[in-house]
Design a protein around this motif. Structure first.
Motif, PDB file in Angstrom:
ATOM      1  N   PRO A 185       0.816  -1.224   0.000  1.00  0.00           N
ATOM      2  CA  PRO A 185       0.000   0.000   0.000  1.00  0.00           C
ATOM      3  C   PRO A 185       0.849   1.273   0.000  1.00  0.00           C
ATOM      4  O   PRO A 185       1.856   1.368   0.702  1.00  0.00           O
ATOM      5  CB  PRO A 185      -0.821  -0.134   1.286  1.00  0.00           C
ATOM      6  N   LEU A 186       0.413   2.226  -0.804  1.00  0.00           N
ATOM      7  CA  LEU A 186       1.092   3.517  -0.914  1.00  0.00           C
ATOM      8  C   LEU A 186       0.244   4.594  -0.256  1.00  0.00           C
ATOM      9  O   LEU A 186      -0.985   4.534  -0.288  1.00  0.00           O
ATOM     10  CB  LEU A 186       1.294   3.881  -2.388  1.00  0.00           C
ATOM     11  N   PRO A 187       0.887   5.610   0.321  1.00  0.00           N
ATOM     12  CA  PRO A 187       0.093   6.740   0.849  1.00  0.00           C
ATOM     13  C   PRO A 187      -0.594   7.477  -0.287  1.00  0.00           C
ATOM     14  O   PRO A 187      -0.111   7.487  -1.426  1.00  0.00           O
ATOM     15  CB  PRO A 187       1.154   7.610   1.523  1.00  0.00           C
ATOM     16  N   TYR A 292      -1.802  -1.924  -4.264  1.00  0.00           N
ATOM     17  CA  TYR A 292      -1.232  -0.656  -3.809  1.00  0.00           C
ATOM     18  C   TYR A 292      -2.206   0.139  -2.934  1.00  0.00           C
ATOM     19  O   TYR A 292      -1.905   1.257  -2.524  1.00  0.00           O
ATOM     20  CB  TYR A 292      -0.814   0.196  -4.999  1.00  0.00           C
ATOM     21  N   GLY A 293      -3.380  -0.431  -2.672  1.00  0.00           N
ATOM     22  CA  GLY A 293      -4.336   0.203  -1.779  1.00  0.00           C
ATOM     23  C   GLY A 293      -5.163   1.295  -2.430  1.00  0.00           C
ATOM     24  O   GLY A 293      -5.559   2.260  -1.766  1.00  0.00           O
ATOM     25  N   ARG A 294      -5.461   1.116  -3.714  1.00  0.00           N
ATOM     26  CA  ARG A 294      -6.230   2.122  -4.419  1.00  0.00           C
ATOM     27  C   ARG A 294      -7.682   1.674  -4.624  1.00  0.00           C
ATOM     28  O   ARG A 294      -7.948   0.520  -4.972  1.00  0.00           O
ATOM     29  CB  ARG A 294      -5.614   2.411  -5.793  1.00  0.00           C
ATOM     30  N   ALA A 295      -8.609   2.599  -4.413  1.00  0.00           N
ATOM     31  CA  ALA A 295     -10.019   2.373  -4.737  1.00  0.00           C
ATOM     32  C   ALA A 295     -10.174   2.328  -6.250  1.00  0.00           C
ATOM     33  O   ALA A 295      -9.259   2.691  -7.007  1.00  0.00           O
ATOM     34  CB  ALA A 295     -10.868   3.491  -4.149  1.00  0.00           C
ATOM     35  N   MET A 296     -11.353   1.899  -6.711  1.00  0.00           N
ATOM     36  CA  MET A 296     -11.549   1.693  -8.148  1.00  0.00           C
ATOM     37  C   MET A 296     -12.903   2.220  -8.608  1.00  0.00           C
ATOM     38  O   MET A 296     -13.871   2.191  -7.859  1.00  0.00           O
ATOM     39  CB  MET A 296     -11.475   0.191  -8.470  1.00  0.00           C
ATOM     40  N   VAL A 297     -12.935   2.653  -9.855  1.00  0.00           N
ATOM     41  CA  VAL A 297     -14.172   2.878 -10.602  1.00  0.00           C
ATOM     42  C   VAL A 297     -14.085   1.952 -11.804  1.00  0.00           C
ATOM     43  O   VAL A 297     -13.127   2.028 -12.576  1.00  0.00           O
ATOM     44  CB  VAL A 297     -14.320   4.335 -11.069  1.00  0.00           C
ATOM     45  N   ALA A 298     -15.063   1.060 -11.948  1.00  0.00           N
ATOM     46  CA  ALA A 298     -14.987   0.062 -13.013  1.00  0.00           C
ATOM     47  C   ALA A 298     -16.377  -0.301 -13.491  1.00  0.00           C
ATOM     48  O   ALA A 298     -17.383  -0.011 -12.832  1.00  0.00           O
ATOM     49  CB  ALA A 298     -14.255  -1.184 -12.522  1.00  0.00           C
ATOM     50  N   THR A 299     -16.428  -0.940 -14.637  1.00  0.00           N
ATOM     51  CA  THR A 299     -17.694  -1.410 -15.174  1.00  0.00           C
ATOM     52  C   THR A 299     -18.105  -2.714 -14.500  1.00  0.00           C
ATOM     53  O   THR A 299     -17.261  -3.539 -14.125  1.00  0.00           O
ATOM     54  CB  THR A 299     -17.588  -1.623 -16.699  1.00  0.00           C
ATOM     55  N   ILE A 309     -15.772  -4.547  -6.452  1.00  0.00           N
ATOM     56  CA  ILE A 309     -17.014  -4.935  -5.793  1.00  0.00           C
ATOM     57  C   ILE A 309     -17.747  -3.673  -5.346  1.00  0.00           C
ATOM     58  O   ILE A 309     -17.226  -2.888  -4.545  1.00  0.00           O
ATOM     59  CB  ILE A 309     -16.730  -5.857  -4.596  1.00  0.00           C
ATOM     60  N   GLU A 310     -18.946  -3.487  -5.872  1.00  0.00           N
ATOM     61  CA  GLU A 310     -19.720  -2.277  -5.613  1.00  0.00           C
ATOM     62  C   GLU A 310     -19.896  -2.034  -4.116  1.00  0.00           C
ATOM     63  O   GLU A 310     -20.309  -2.911  -3.357  1.00  0.00           O
ATOM     64  CB  GLU A 310     -21.092  -2.387  -6.291  1.00  0.00           C
ATOM     65  N   GLY A 311     -19.551  -0.800  -3.695  1.00  0.00           N
ATOM     66  CA  GLY A 311     -19.742  -0.392  -2.319  1.00  0.00           C
ATOM     67  C   GLY A 311     -18.745  -0.980  -1.335  1.00  0.00           C
ATOM     68  O   GLY A 311     -18.799  -0.685  -0.140  1.00  0.00           O
ATOM     69  N   GLU A 312     -17.807  -1.788  -1.834  1.00  0.00           N
ATOM     70  CA  GLU A 312     -16.805  -2.396  -0.943  1.00  0.00           C
ATOM     71  C   GLU A 312     -15.393  -2.006  -1.353  1.00  0.00           C
ATOM     72  O   GLU A 312     -14.613  -1.515  -0.537  1.00  0.00           O
ATOM     73  CB  GLU A 312     -16.947  -3.920  -0.963  1.00  0.00           C
ATOM     74  N   THR A 313     -15.062  -2.235  -2.616  1.00  0.00           N
ATOM     75  CA  THR A 313     -13.750  -1.833  -3.121  1.00  0.00           C
ATOM     76  C   THR A 313     -13.869  -0.819  -4.252  1.00  0.00           C
ATOM     77  O   THR A 313     -12.859  -0.258  -4.682  1.00  0.00           O
ATOM     78  CB  THR A 313     -12.968  -3.048  -3.658  1.00  0.00           C
ATOM     79  N   ALA A 340     -10.329   5.942   0.900  1.00  0.00           N
ATOM     80  CA  ALA A 340      -9.508   5.256   1.894  1.00  0.00           C
ATOM     81  C   ALA A 340     -10.134   3.923   2.302  1.00  0.00           C
ATOM     82  O   ALA A 340      -9.442   2.898   2.400  1.00  0.00           O
ATOM     83  CB  ALA A 340      -9.313   6.150   3.112  1.00  0.00           C
ATOM     84  N   ASP A 341     -11.446   3.923   2.540  1.00  0.00           N
ATOM     85  CA  ASP A 341     -12.130   2.685   2.933  1.00  0.00           C
ATOM     86  C   ASP A 341     -12.059   1.638   1.829  1.00  0.00           C
ATOM     87  O   ASP A 341     -11.757   0.464   2.079  1.00  0.00           O
ATOM     88  CB  ASP A 341     -13.589   2.978   3.277  1.00  0.00           C
ATOM     89  N   PHE A 342     -12.341   2.058   0.604  1.00  0.00           N
ATOM     90  CA  PHE A 342     -12.301   1.121  -0.526  1.00  0.00           C
ATOM     91  C   PHE A 342     -10.882   0.605  -0.752  1.00  0.00           C
ATOM     92  O   PHE A 342     -10.675  -0.568  -1.077  1.00  0.00           O
ATOM     93  CB  PHE A 342     -12.805   1.803  -1.801  1.00  0.00           C
ATOM     94  N   GLY A 343      -9.891   1.487  -0.606  1.00  0.00           N
ATOM     95  CA  GLY A 343      -8.507   1.076  -0.815  1.00  0.00           C
ATOM     96  C   GLY A 343      -8.063   0.032   0.192  1.00  0.00           C
ATOM     97  O   GLY A 343      -7.375  -0.933  -0.158  1.00  0.00           O
ATOM     98  N   ARG A 344      -8.441   0.216   1.455  1.00  0.00           N
ATOM     99  CA  ARG A 344      -8.092  -0.787   2.477  1.00  0.00           C
ATOM    100  C   ARG A 344      -8.762  -2.122   2.177  1.00  0.00           C
ATOM    101  O   ARG A 344      -8.145  -3.188   2.273  1.00  0.00           O
ATOM    102  CB  ARG A 344      -8.506  -0.294   3.869  1.00  0.00           C
ATOM    103  N   ALA A 345     -10.032  -2.075   1.808  1.00  0.00           N
ATOM    104  CA  ALA A 345     -10.768  -3.305   1.506  1.00  0.00           C
ATOM    105  C   ALA A 345     -10.186  -4.000   0.276  1.00  0.00           C
ATOM    106  O   ALA A 345     -10.120  -5.236   0.217  1.00  0.00           O
ATOM    107  CB  ALA A 345     -12.240  -3.000   1.295  1.00  0.00           C
ATOM    108  N   ALA A 346      -9.761  -3.219  -0.712  1.00  0.00           N
ATOM    109  CA  ALA A 346      -9.173  -3.793  -1.920  1.00  0.00           C
ATOM    110  C   ALA A 346      -7.869  -4.509  -1.592  1.00  0.00           C
ATOM    111  O   ALA A 346      -7.615  -5.623  -2.075  1.00  0.00           O
ATOM    112  CB  ALA A 346      -8.939  -2.702  -2.968  1.00  0.00           C
TER     113      ALA A 346
END
Length: 377
Positions: A185-187, A292-299, A309-313, A340-346
């Motif tokens: 994970p990156l800051p 790397y601890g990044r949240a996502m926007v995806a199809t 995963i919608e609402g989780e990562t 931050a929440d999505f990145g940790r879960a990812a």
């Protein structure tokens, strides 16, 4: 007794980028690894791993009868001289041609479908006769008693089942995994908030939809930057041209980096990942972003939904919907706590289910199992 495995892939770069962890796991388990591909830039990288390289003179984007016949002849001759116990074909073209080449020869065949390819994703620019022939041939080849099919997601599992692939010889192994010891994970970087797309510049990856969505955000004065990392693909008819991409990115101020050797450089600059693809096997770009601890926007499409995963990562949107994509990107850009929440879960999801060690062991277990079954027969 040392068993020999021959990986058949289209390109050297693809093997190094997507299949090296699988081969390393096989080598660590005592298998002698051979790689057949078109070697252009990364032969030394493969040989440095201790693997034997075999050149294939084929073009990744061609399924013409003449080219296919020559490739089958070449692979068949290689199988005879190399004498592998297992031939592992990776992606649609090697699955088709490598399977035909192995007919009547001793090796067990493992066929990895890394997604279903543009031939089955879109109707535009697709020869329906070619699709029908490929679908028929693929179904017959996957039904062979000496063939085991590996898929990366449950949607592709349903796809091969509809073609007739026996469930008892179909295995779900989700990608090649990522090195969670190296990718840590990156800051979050400083603002302005930056989104990053990593991948080839293909229509089926949703790049044009992404450009349209970002242009809309720019018009709305949403403070968001966008980085594109990856090359155009001249052998893929669904690729944007470099000139087209430059003209469109320059207009709205998108930074196109081209090929990036160290992907950490991208994720150290980006706040979240975006992948508006029409379909995937299991997208390496999202796995790396998650590591790397990044949240996502995806199809919300096959392959992407395994990790996004919608609402989780992630925030997920329909394919080919630039308006929904722009809204999700704006929402992600404006919500630091959600990122931050999505990145940790990812990151936790990758550690739990997608580490290279875990996926490599699943692959080796498959090899061992099918060889034991052959020995018992």
């Amino acid at each position: 007794m040392t068993h020999r495995i021959l990986y058949v892939v289209t390109e050297d770069w693809y093997f190094v980028s997507h299949r090296l962890p699988m081969a390393r796991a096989a080598a660590a388990a005592g298998y002698e690894v051979h790689v057949a591909a078109r070697f252009r830039r990364q032969r030394a990288d493969v040989e440095q791993e201790g693997y034997v390289c075999h050149d294939l003179n084929w073009r990744r984007g061609s399924l013409s009868p003449l080219d296919s016949f020559e490739a089958i002849r070449e692979i068949r001759a290689l199988i005879r001289t190399c004498g592998p116990d297992i031939v592992h074909n990776v992606s649609l073209k090697p699955v088709l041609l490598g399977s035909v080449a192995s007919l009547g020869l001793p090796p067990i065949v493992v066929n990895s479908l890394t997604g279903v390819g543009s031939l089955f994703i879109t109707e535009l620019g697709v020869n329906k006769m070619t699709r029908t022939v490929v679908q028929f041939l693929l179904g017959r080849l996957l039904q062979r008693t000496k063939s085991t099919t590996v898929v990366q997601n449950v949607d592709d599992q349903d796809f091969v089942a509809a073609l007739g692939a026996p469930s008892e010889r179909t295995v779900l192994i989700r990608g090649s995994g990522v090195d969670i010891e190296t990718l840590v994970p990156l800051p979050e970087p400083t603002e302005p908030v930056t989104a990053a797309y990593v991948g080839r510049m293909l229509v089926d990856k949703g790049v044009q939809n992404l450009l349209e969505a970002f242009a809309a955000l720019k018009d709305s004065r949403i403070p968001l930057r966008l980085i594109l990392a990856g090359d155009c693909d001249p052998e893929n008819p669904r690729s944007l041209s470099p000139d087209q991409l430059r003209s469109e990115t320059d207009v709205v101020g998108i930074e196109w980096l081209g090929h990036v050797t160290d992907i950490r450089d991208v994720w150290s600059r980006a706040h979240f990942a975006v992948l508006p693809s029409r379909r995937e096997g299991l997208p390496k770009s999202l796995l790396e972003a998650a590591a790397y601890g990044r949240a996502m926007v995806a199809t919300d499409v096959p392959g992407c939904r395994e990790i996004a995963i919608e609402g989780e990562t992630a925030l997920t949107v329909p394919a080919d919907d630039p308006v929904a994509l722009a809204e999700a990107m704006a929402r992600m850009a404006n919500d630091r706590e959600m990122r931050a929440d999505f990145g940790r879960a990812a990151r936790e999801l990758v550690e739990r289910e997608f580490s290279a060690d875990r996926i490599g062991q699943e692959t080796v277990d498959l090899y061992d199992r099918i060889l034991r079954h052959r020995a018992s027969d």
